[in-house]
Design a protein around this motif. Structure first.
Motif, PDB file in Angstrom:
ATOM      1  N   GLY A  52     -31.645  56.959  37.511  1.00 51.04           N
ATOM      2  CA  GLY A  52     -30.569  56.330  37.900  1.00 51.04           C
ATOM      3  C   GLY A  52     -30.734  55.543  39.209  1.00 51.04           C
ATOM      4  O   GLY A  52     -29.685  54.944  39.661  1.00 51.04           O
ATOM      5  N   CYS A  53     -31.899  55.607  39.711  1.00 53.18           N
ATOM      6  CA  CYS A  53     -32.277  55.203  41.160  1.00 53.18           C
ATOM      7  C   CYS A  53     -31.962  53.637  41.217  1.00 53.18           C
ATOM      8  O   CYS A  53     -31.423  52.787  41.920  1.00 53.18           O
ATOM      9  N   GLU A  54     -32.394  52.744  40.100  1.00 55.10           N
ATOM     10  CA  GLU A  54     -32.134  51.250  39.786  1.00 55.10           C
ATOM     11  C   GLU A  54     -30.931  50.956  39.496  1.00 55.10           C
ATOM     12  O   GLU A  54     -30.360  49.874  39.929  1.00 55.10           O
TER      13      GLU A  54
ATOM     14  N   TRP B 249     -20.182  48.712  33.650  1.00 51.20           N
ATOM     15  CA  TRP B 249     -20.135  47.287  34.699  1.00 51.20           C
ATOM     16  C   TRP B 249     -18.661  47.075  34.543  1.00 51.20           C
ATOM     17  O   TRP B 249     -18.109  46.457  35.706  1.00 51.20           O
ATOM     18  N   GLN B 250     -17.984  47.254  33.596  1.00 44.54           N
ATOM     19  CA  GLN B 250     -16.388  46.899  33.698  1.00 44.54           C
ATOM     20  C   GLN B 250     -15.700  47.677  34.560  1.00 44.54           C
ATOM     21  O   GLN B 250     -14.871  47.459  35.584  1.00 44.54           O
ATOM     22  N   LYS B 251     -16.094  48.935  34.719  1.00 42.56           N
ATOM     23  CA  LYS B 251     -15.363  50.132  35.530  1.00 42.56           C
ATOM     24  C   LYS B 251     -15.833  49.734  37.167  1.00 42.56           C
ATOM     25  O   LYS B 251     -15.215  49.634  38.139  1.00 42.56           O
TER      26      LYS B 251
ATOM     27  N   ALA C 231     -25.146  56.340  37.156  1.00 42.68           N
ATOM     28  CA  ALA C 231     -25.812  55.165  37.869  1.00 42.68           C
ATOM     29  C   ALA C 231     -26.926  54.568  36.536  1.00 42.68           C
ATOM     30  O   ALA C 231     -26.883  53.112  36.597  1.00 42.68           O
ATOM     31  N   ASP C 232     -27.642  55.240  35.898  1.00 42.27           N
ATOM     32  CA  ASP C 232     -28.473  54.694  34.799  1.00 42.27           C
ATOM     33  C   ASP C 232     -27.786  53.744  33.689  1.00 42.27           C
ATOM     34  O   ASP C 232     -28.194  53.304  33.211  1.00 42.27           O
ATOM     35  N   ASP C 233     -26.406  54.034  33.404  1.00 39.57           N
ATOM     36  CA  ASP C 233     -25.570  53.171  32.708  1.00 39.57           C
ATOM     37  C   ASP C 233     -25.587  51.819  33.208  1.00 39.57           C
ATOM     38  O   ASP C 233     -25.240  50.715  32.381  1.00 39.57           O
ATOM     39  N   LEU C 234     -25.810  51.592  34.432  1.00 38.97           N
ATOM     40  CA  LEU C 234     -25.844  50.182  35.023  1.00 38.97           C
ATOM     41  C   LEU C 234     -27.341  49.464  34.796  1.00 38.97           C
ATOM     42  O   LEU C 234     -27.223  48.308  35.283  1.00 38.97           O
ATOM     43  N   GLU C 235     -28.247  50.085  34.372  1.00 37.25           N
ATOM     44  CA  GLU C 235     -29.423  49.662  34.448  1.00 37.25           C
ATOM     45  C   GLU C 235     -29.583  48.775  33.104  1.00 37.25           C
ATOM     46  O   GLU C 235     -29.012  49.234  32.256  1.00 37.25           O
ATOM     47  N   VAL C 236     -30.469  47.592  33.232  1.00 38.47           N
ATOM     48  CA  VAL C 236     -30.742  46.965  32.071  1.00 38.47           C
ATOM     49  C   VAL C 236     -32.014  47.153  31.435  1.00 38.47           C
ATOM     50  O   VAL C 236     -32.115  47.532  30.429  1.00 38.47           O
TER      51      VAL C 236
ATOM     52  N   GLU D 274     -31.232  52.587  27.366  1.00 37.42           N
ATOM     53  CA  GLU D 274     -31.667  53.407  26.257  1.00 37.42           C
ATOM     54  C   GLU D 274     -30.343  53.545  25.474  1.00 37.42           C
ATOM     55  O   GLU D 274     -30.505  54.048  24.344  1.00 37.42           O
ATOM     56  N   LYS D 275     -29.176  53.534  25.967  1.00 40.06           N
ATOM     57  CA  LYS D 275     -27.976  53.704  25.401  1.00 40.06           C
ATOM     58  C   LYS D 275     -27.433  52.471  24.641  1.00 40.06           C
ATOM     59  O   LYS D 275     -28.143  51.652  24.897  1.00 40.06           O
ATOM     60  N   SER D 276     -26.178  52.584  24.098  1.00 40.59           N
ATOM     61  CA  SER D 276     -25.824  51.421  23.484  1.00 40.59           C
ATOM     62  C   SER D 276     -25.144  50.338  24.365  1.00 40.59           C
ATOM     63  O   SER D 276     -24.904  50.459  25.384  1.00 40.59           O
ATOM     64  N   PRO D 277     -25.430  48.922  23.842  1.00 38.08           N
ATOM     65  CA  PRO D 277     -24.771  47.837  24.992  1.00 38.08           C
ATOM     66  C   PRO D 277     -23.426  48.285  25.176  1.00 38.08           C
ATOM     67  O   PRO D 277     -22.947  47.686  26.196  1.00 38.08           O
ATOM     68  N   VAL D 278     -22.684  48.872  24.492  1.00 44.03           N
ATOM     69  CA  VAL D 278     -21.363  49.065  24.786  1.00 44.03           C
ATOM     70  C   VAL D 278     -21.145  50.109  25.997  1.00 44.03           C
ATOM     71  O   VAL D 278     -20.327  49.766  26.978  1.00 44.03           O
TER      72      VAL D 278
END
Length: 571
Positions: free
Chosen positions: A359-361, A340-342, A321-326, A330-334
């Protein structure tokens, strides 16, 4: 009472739970009353406070027991209802003993570390001993069973040892030495296995079976091959094909009441459906613990069950979930763009339960995307709450909408999600709203009412301490977010649907706990039907599948069909 002990050797995680569940399924198919017990040697009282990354999901029972996920396997395979006493932990035993000692129940006698067995109503009890033989924490249980076999009599006790037969790539040869060592240790502790279930990559050769039989002191026909198959639905068939039903019946002097053929035929059909689904459906699982599959094992099984009913192969895309947050990325833009592609490639979105702010956001963002793009959405527990928060922010315009669980300042304002009044914050574990609760349907203008076959109420299992704030329900419903299911007192919002959306549903309970291979959970079935564009026709047809060949009916056949042998070769 007949007892079947299932132990494991060499390594953990080789499928003791599935084999134990399959044995119970076979016994039940013969008309016997069956129950299961899982013994976990850890010192915790129960599984309620475990990290999902360490032990997988916490499974919740009807009586509110928070237990090991293997009990979920037992319930799904055998279609039985278990209780918290069906999960024994060392900590639970110690707590019980210490409480009795403090009350003076032992009157000064020395208390020994053994397990006692009470008479139970079922006729057969499958007992799985967690861990592997030789683990120091499991020694008291092994000794207890050594004594127990004499107490109940050998005609009432059977030991099945599950062991790994490794097959190194360098030689391709199946090796029996680890199994021999495991059996030698088990026999040294006073337990002689009656059966050995050999887990292997490919079917055992006759030479390997003879070797195991000879050096482990077990008859050849009781050396069982449980090789890797395409799905766990093959395992009961695999065991039945090796005449386990007859062998157990002879050893335990079981009196079978019915033929197992019709039940096994349903499992055969189930396995056939799994391997021959005609189309794929992509579901995005937006969670917080997606790196470990067992963290969401019941959720994933519920999706597969729904897919089987719809003749679909469900492909689950796990998204952190936290990979979708803007803002908090803190991770790479990739990583962000890949997540988001998934999500955008998926046919449906599932946001499961969870705890903590991480990950709530991202979950809120996933709910927003599904709502705005008419993508089928199912929110379970926290997934419902985050969908409500998102709706409050972006439809009602309440930009500070959030949950008390994540924002301390919310306790001073008017949060969308509030802590339940009866939540006990004085201790950790066992403090949530747990177990089976009744949900009443408020209206018949509801997709979920149809999917539940137009019943007045449903009984589903809960595990939460926060709920939708009743103060804002009227505002939410005015804008189209309808709460079609309430608790018995009308105070708790249990089922949410979004008016005008193809399928945007949230449930406060966990329907995955009651999902069965041949009886999928209604909310999950609705998600898969909506994701494949079949929901409207399904409801129009009275909640039955089309009789045409491209769809299976939800009812499973009791008659023999000309289906291929699904157990003769590995996946």
């Amino acid at each position: 009472m007949k007892y079947i002990l299932v132990s494991g050797g060499v390594i953990s995680g080789i499928g003791k739970g599935v084999i134990a569940s399959s044995l119970g399924t076979l016994m039940k198919s013969c008309g016997l009353r069956v129950t299961s017990i899982k013994i976990d040697p850890y010192l915790n009282i129960d599984a309620g406070t475990f990290s999902p990354y360490e032990h997988g999901e916490v499974f919740v029972l009807d009586d509110g027991g928070e237990v090991d996920l293997d009990l979920g396997n037992y319930e799904r395979f055998m279609d039985v209802t278990l209780h918290q006493d069906n999960n024994i932990t060392t900590g639970k035993i110690y707590q019980h003993v210490i409480q009795k000692e403090r009350r003076g129940d032992y009157l000064g006698k020395t208390v020994q570390d053994t397990v006692d067995g009470d008479e139970l109503e079922p006729e057969v009890c499958i007992v799985e001993l967690g861990g592997t033989v030789g683990d120091i924490e499991g020694m008291p249980f092994v000794e207890a069973f050594r004594q127990f076999q004499f107490r109940v009599g050998r005609e009432n006790f059977c030991s099945i040892h599950v062991s790994l037969i490794p097959q190194p790539k360098a030689t391709g040869e199946q090796k029996t030495k680890p199994t021999q060592a495991s059996i030698r240790e088990l026999r040294g502790l006073g337990l002689q296995p009656d059966f050995i279930a050999c887990r292997s990559l490919t079917p055992l050769s006759n030479e390997v079976q003879e070797k195991v039989s000879m050096f482990c002191h077990v008859p050849f026909n009781k050396v069982l091959c449980v090789h890797d198959c395409a799905s766990v639905y093959h395992v009961p068939l695999l065991l039945a094909n090796q005449d386990v039903i007859t062998l157990l019946g002879e050893q335990l002097k079981l009196q079978y009441r019915t033929s197992h053929r019709s039940a096994l035929n349903r499992w055969k059909e189930l396995a056939y459906r799994f391997e021959n689904a005609t189309r794929n459906v992509q579901i995005a699982l937006v969670g917080k613990y997606t790196k470990l599959e067992d963290s969401y094992i019941s959720v994933m099984k519920a999706l597969f069950h729904a897919g089987l009913a719809c003749n679909c192969k469900v492909q689950i895309t796990r998204i952190e979930a936290d990979d979708l947050e803007v803002e908090t990325q803190e991770k790479s833009p990739v990583t962000y763009h890949e997540a988001w592609q998934k999500l955008c490639k998926s046919n449906g979105v599932l946001v499961p339960g969870g705890f903590g702010s991480r990950g709530c956001e991202g979950k809120i963002t996933a709910a927003k995307w599904a709502r705005e793009n008419n993508i089928p959405y199912l929110g379970v527990c926290l997934g419902l709450q985050m969908a409500v928060v998102e709706f409050g922010r972006n439809v009602l315009g309440w930009k500070n909408s959030h949950s008390q669980e994540f924002e301390e300042d919310m306790k001073k304002e008017n949060p969308m999600i509030i802590e339940m009044p009866e939540h006990n914050t004085g201790q950790m574990g066992g403090t949530m709203r747990l177990g089976s609760r009744k949900t009443l349907f408020k209206t018949e203008e509801s997709v979920m009412w149809h999917l539940y076959n137009k019943v007045e109420f449903v009984q589903e299992r809960h595990r939460h301490r926060y709920e939708v704030n009743p103060q804002f329900v009227k505002d939410l419903e005015t804008k189209g977010m309808k709460f079609v299911g309430h608790s018995e007192d009308g105070e708790r919002m249990e089922i949410m649907e979004l008016k005008g959306h193809p399928y945007f549903v949230g449930v406060q309970y966990h329907p995955e706990y009651l999902s069965r291979p041949m009886k999928p959970a209604a909310p999950y079935l609705g998600l898969i039907l909506a994701a494949t564009g079949k929901l409207s026709s399904f409801i129009t047809n009275g909640c039955r599948m089309s009789p045409r060949n491209e769809h299976f009916d939800l009812e499973y056949s009791d008659t023999e069909e000309d289906l291929p042998d699904l157990t003769s070769s590995p996946s």
